[in-house]
Design a protein around this motif. Sequence first.
Motif, PDB file in Angstrom:
ATOM      1  N   LEU A  44       0.823  -1.212   0.000  1.00  0.00           N
ATOM      2  CA  LEU A  44       0.000   0.000   0.000  1.00  0.00           C
ATOM      3  C   LEU A  44       0.855   1.260   0.000  1.00  0.00           C
ATOM      4  N   ARG A  53      -6.026  -0.980   5.170  1.00  0.00           N
ATOM      5  CA  ARG A  53      -7.411  -1.152   4.732  1.00  0.00           C
ATOM      6  C   ARG A  53      -8.318  -1.340   5.949  1.00  0.00           C
ATOM      7  N   ILE A 107      -9.145   2.173   1.828  1.00  0.00           N
ATOM      8  CA  ILE A 107      -7.784   2.376   2.323  1.00  0.00           C
ATOM      9  C   ILE A 107      -7.738   3.699   3.088  1.00  0.00           C
TER      10      ILE A 107
END
Length: 333
Positions: free
Chosen positions: A193, A218, A232
């Motif tokens: 991420l 998340r 997210i």
Amino acid sequence: MSMIQRSPAKSNLHLSNPELASSAEQPNVALRKRKHPDGDLFDAFNSFSAEIRNTLSDWRQDLSSNISNISANITSIRNDLDILTATTSEIKSEINDLRSNQTKLEKRVLTLESSQSAVNNNLTELQTSTQFLASQYDDYAKKVAKLETGHINADKTSDAIVLLESKIDSLEQQARQCNLELGNVPEKRGENLLRLIESLGSLINVQIAQSDVVSVHRVPHAQPDSRRPKNIIVKVSSRILRDNILSAFRLRKGVTANELGLSNHEKDKIYCNEHLTLSSKKLFRECREKTKQYEYKYVWVKHATILVRESDNSPVIAIRSHKDLCKIKPRNK
């Protein structure tokens, strides 16, 4: 010489008052009878006593009823306080997170000399927010203590709870002032991420370094059975950076998952918004439904405040609570 033992003299104590026995055996001694109170006075006293007992019994029943009502009210207040206590625990956790983040930023100041001025500003902002949240938490703790001890009138308890819930929601929103929420981003096993956020910054022409990202993860949906990808949540180092990312994202007029290499479909549009509380999200959803019904042209969020505008030349209307939804009216009315 032999000792002579003498037997003890017989006691005559039982014969010391022989007249008592003789007097008890005399049959002509008159026995006195106890005097009884007058009959009417005795009946009046009994009647008065019965009235007092009945009155006391009625008082006991009234007192028992009042105590039952008070106990029910106290139970209701305690249930509300349990909810408040759970919410204040979440606030305390957020405060601890802020303080932990502040410590991390202080360590980074020693290594990032080139950005020392910007980091110092961020530290000052975080310290101010932490102090404000701590003082607000202390005020609410005192109010909750007053509720527990019954210092607040029971008639005003519901209004006080509504006010506390509103202020707590405001505190939660303020704790999220450096957060972004990305929606409809496809999930991928083993995804990175942090690199995804860096790629998004390059796509919208905003430089986002790894040191600018405090946390990224998340979160599950409110509805467990939702088939959409989990949103997210990105926490950046300052509110200014958060606002710059939002402005650049909106200026580009949308980003698709295909542009980030996450999907082969160009229609998979990614959404980027401020991280709102659950109550604010619900209000925003209701606001969008009503503006769609009355054909309003614009509805958006800025600094956690919902704004609507009927047309390009219409004034901007701020929606801060459900009461403000009545401001959204049909055209020409």
